[in-house]
Design an enzyme around this catalytic site. Structure first.
Site, PDB file in Angstrom:
ATOM      1  N   ASP A   1      -1.735  -3.812   9.310  1.00  0.00           N
ATOM      2  CA  ASP A   1      -2.226  -3.539   7.960  1.00  0.00           C
ATOM      3  C   ASP A   1      -1.985  -2.068   7.599  1.00  0.00           C
ATOM      4  OD1 ASP A   1      -3.492  -4.005   5.558  1.00  0.00           O
ATOM      5  OD2 ASP A   1      -5.502  -3.726   6.354  1.00  0.00           O
TER       6      ASP A   1
ATOM      7  N   TYR B   1     -16.099 -10.384   4.467  1.00  0.00           N
ATOM      8  CA  TYR B   1     -14.963  -9.791   5.186  1.00  0.00           C
ATOM      9  C   TYR B   1     -14.434 -10.759   6.233  1.00  0.00           C
ATOM     10  CZ  TYR B   1     -12.642  -6.193   8.158  1.00  0.00           C
ATOM     11  OH  TYR B   1     -11.768  -5.446   8.898  1.00  0.00           O
TER      12      TYR B   1
ATOM     13  N   HIS C   1      -8.412  -8.583   9.651  1.00  0.00           N
ATOM     14  CA  HIS C   1      -8.248  -7.736  10.842  1.00  0.00           C
ATOM     15  C   HIS C   1      -8.692  -8.362  12.153  1.00  0.00           C
ATOM     16  CE1 HIS C   1      -8.476  -4.134   7.898  1.00  0.00           C
ATOM     17  NE2 HIS C   1      -7.231  -4.455   8.148  1.00  0.00           N
TER      18      HIS C   1
END
Ligand code: ADP
Ligand code: SF4
Length: 698
Positions: free
Chosen positions: A266, A170, A173
């Site tokens: 997002d 990941y 963000h």
């Protein structure tokens, strides 16, 4: 019904490294507020998505080590083997329905406060973080980086043991440590992990390689990467380093899940972004890799989805919110039931649940979060418990949902509303700037009811107590809504504001009905939701001079929870709305108002030809009380029950009103729960005593 051949392309299988997805519907990792704190709730919810046709169903962020401790936020934790069962439960549910199960491994770096683990937060370079109990993160040395890689690898192995088909690295963000290493504003290192891009991307590369080495023989390895931060030159840009990173790592992961950062960009609300709003930034990715690509953008229309695939933007339609609003979206397309799709309205109430550390709720889908605890299924309702007729009064969100769900159960339902148009507050609010998609709450329910011969709707039918008694339905439920106060009572004022009775003082309903034409307008926001901000936007767009006054530190303060606050305040400032924060409304005079500083009480004046009070609402419960105080008349009229739901019960969110309507409909004629005081199952940290386990309260 058969599937429309135009949509066949959405149902092609796609290979992801060693596994194959049955179609192109991909539920990307998304927060739920459930996580490891509510594992059964989480597992049941994910399983329903797979049942609804999503080929890949992923977890929310999964912390790999206590140095990345998000508590009290309820994300998932895979810190040691004891955490595996929570994931295995979800994997089993997803597999049972033919889906692939993905786990998104995360180390949050300095974005995590480590409030329970009490470990020092980690960062590429020493940096402040925003948590006062651990206000600084320490710079990681090479040993720390080696440890991080070991934790990630161990978590990947546990993920595989739990049944994962896909494991994520990941870097999105900007709340992920690998992203922190990538971004020069966080990474000031001068070793092999800092400086030029190859060095800053090294950790992402190593984590992908480690994960592939650990589990990649049977498990696909995905990279979630935010290609752009929507900050211009101050952040990562897709045309520059965002693109370079994709080019550098193009063939390394088995799948690219790409988006924009931060979360507010997002998961942008419909007020600020339309379906497909990320395409400008993410469309290049597929040109640089042969691996499958997933994109998101609040896609609810199958035509838009086909366009995304055919135009070569992506191989998978990624979805978080559309899969929350309708877990059965793929199945409905597959079965040719397009009109049954319950489209997400882009309100981010789901996110506000997560952000307040409780299992999420959804405006459109009242069963969300109730799958395990109440045993609710989004597509299945129990058959009616009697042949009694039901009268629903009020066709706002609560009444419409009650009528729809009662109708689906087979009840004979009459829905009456005094207004000309159905929808109640949703019809009013959907006409405000940017809120058009909210009409979907009304329209989906109207569409469902239209197909039900057992539900009759009557508009322009105001109901009095005599009308109700004369109607003779055994069950009556009131969904008559609420009205904005005109006296100014709210959070900051427990008494009527001086001058509130003047003729130029109005409420939100007047603005929504277009009755405010006289400026300068002063809006007093003591409600703190979206309403005052959106009214200011409407009036400013009309060309009126607008001042917004609030006792809070910011405009529409509660919209921090829906990730909108920054966008709202920016828009109002750009439209020239004057904002007076931390001021109470002390008095309303003929042509001006008196404001008072909330700290010092110091007074100042502001001109106002119209004053709009946005403070609180009162329930329209007169009819309820008229009936409730005459049980003798109700009995004589053959009434068995009088219900009250939605804003009439207590002014609240649209999501809560829909939930109330659904709960009423589902529970009518149902058997009493084992424990009426706590009428749902709870997840206990410690096992319940055997007697209570038998009642299903483990
Ligand atoms: P909620 O959000 O709880 O569904 P709304 O305010 O959106 O509430 O909707 C309430 C609806 O009830 C409105 O459409 C209103 O016209 C209708 N209504 C209120 N009182 C009566 C009444 N006495 N008879 C018929 N309809 C009513
Ligand atoms: Fe969509 Fe709102 Fe439901 Fe979230 S809460 S999934 S944004 S309708």
């Amino acid at each position: 019904m058969a599937r429309d051949p135009r949509y066949d392309i959405l149902f092609e299988p796609v290979k992801i490294g060693p596994v194959t997805a049955r179609n192109r519907f991909f539920q990307v990792p998304h927060c739920t507020g459930m996580g490891s704190n509510w594992p059964r709730t989480h597992a049941e919810m994910r399983g329903q998505k797979a049942q609804g046709g999503w080929a890949v169903v992923c977890t929310e962020e999964t912390m790999i080590h206590p140095s990345s401790d998000a508590l009290p936020a309820s994300s998932m934790r895979l810190w040691d083997d004891d955490d595996i069962p929570a994931f295995a439960a979800a994997a089993d549910k997803v597999h049972e329905h033919g889906g692939l199960f993905g786990i998104e491994l995360v180390h949050g770096g300095f974005s995590r406060s480590n409030r329970t683990s009490r470990m020092a937060p980690l960062a590429p370079s020493a940096t402040p973080n925003k948590y006062p109990m651990r206000p600084q993160a320490r710079a990681m040395d090479l040993h720390d980086i080696a440890e991080l890689r070991r934790w990630h690898r161990a978590a990947a192995i546990r993920a595989k043991q739990a049944g994962a088909d896909l494991v994520y690295v990941y870097a999105a963000h900007n709340i992920a440590l690998p992203m922190h290493f990538l971004l020069p504003r966080y990474n000031r290192r001068n070793d092999s992990y800092g400086g030029r891009l190859e060095n800053r991307v090294r950790l992402i590369r190593e984590l992908i390689e480690d994960t592939k080495d650990a589990v990649g023989d049977t498990v696909a390895v995905a990279l979630r990467f935010a290609v752009d931060e929507r900050m211009g030159e101050a952040g990562l840009e897709w045309q520059k380093e965002g693109r370079e990173v994709v080019a550098m790592l193009a063939e390394l992961p088995d799948l690219w899940d790409v988006n924009v950062s931060g979360w507010e960009h997002d998961s942008k609300t419909s007020r600020f972004a339309q379906e497909g709003y990320q395409e400008d930034a993410v469309s290049f990715v597929k040109k640089l890799t042969s691996k499958p690509v997933v994109v998101v953008g609040r896609y609810t229309s199958p035509d838009a989805m086909v366009r995304v695939i055919r135009s070569g933007i992506a191989d998978f339609i990624g979805a978080a919110r559309p899969s929350i609003a309708d877990p059965f979206l793929p199945r409905k397309i597959e079965e040719g039931r397009i009109e049954d799709i319950r489209e997400c309205i882009g309100c981010n109430i789901c996110i506000s649940g997560n952000n307040t550390f409780v299992p999420m709720r959804c405006t459109q889908n009242p069963t969300m979060g109730e799958e395990w605890r109440r045993g609710w299924h989004p597509e299945e309702l129990p058959a009616r418990g009697s042949d009694a007729r039901v009268l629903v009064i009020g066709a706002g969100p609560a009444g419409l949902e009650a009528a729809r769900a009662l109708g689906a159960r087979g009840y004979d339902v009459t829905l009456a509303d005094r207004a000309r148009q159905p929808g109640g507050r949703v019809t009013q609010e959907a006409a405000l700037p940017g809120l058009a998609a909210w009409a979907r709450v009304r329209d989906w329910r109207l569409g469902q009811i239209a197909g039900m011969a057992n539900v009759a709707m009557f508009m322009e039918s105001a109901m009095s107590d005599r009308d109700v008694l004369g109607f003779g339905a055994p069950h009556v439920v009131l969904a008559t809504g609420a009205t904005w106060r005109r006296d100014g009572i709210g959070h900051a004022n427990s008494k009527t504001i001086q001058g509130a009775g003047r003729s130029h003082v109005v409420g939100p309903e007047d603005v929504m009905a277009g009755r405010v034409t006289q400026g300068p307008v002063l809006i007093f926001d003591d409600d703190h939701g979206y309403m005052a901000g959106v009214l200011a936007e409407k009036l400013a767009a009309q060309g009126l001079a607008v001042t917004l006054v609030t006792p809070a530190a910011m405009v529409s303060e509660f919209t921090v929870l829906t990730l909108e606050q920054g966008f709202i305040q920016k828009r109002l400032l750009e439209m020239g709305v004057a904002i007076r924060q931390q001021r109470n409304l002390a008095a309303i005079e003929a042509d001006h108002v008196e404001l008072a500083c909330i700290y010092t009480g110091k007074r100042e004046q502001a001109a106002a030809a119209t004053v709009v009070l946005v403070t609180a609402r009162v329930s329209n419960d007169q009819l309820y009380h008229q009936l409730a105080r005459r049980p003798d008349l109700m009995e004589a009229a053959g009434m068995k029950s009088l219900g009250v739901i939605g804003d009439c019960l207590s002014p609240q969110t649209i999501a809560a009103a829909v939930y109330d309507g659904h709960a009423y409909a589902r529970e009518l004629d149902a058997a009493e729960p084992d424990n009426p005081d706590v009428p749902y199952r709870r997840e206990h940290m410690m096992p319940a005593p055997p007697a209570r386990q038998q009642q299903g309260t483990t």
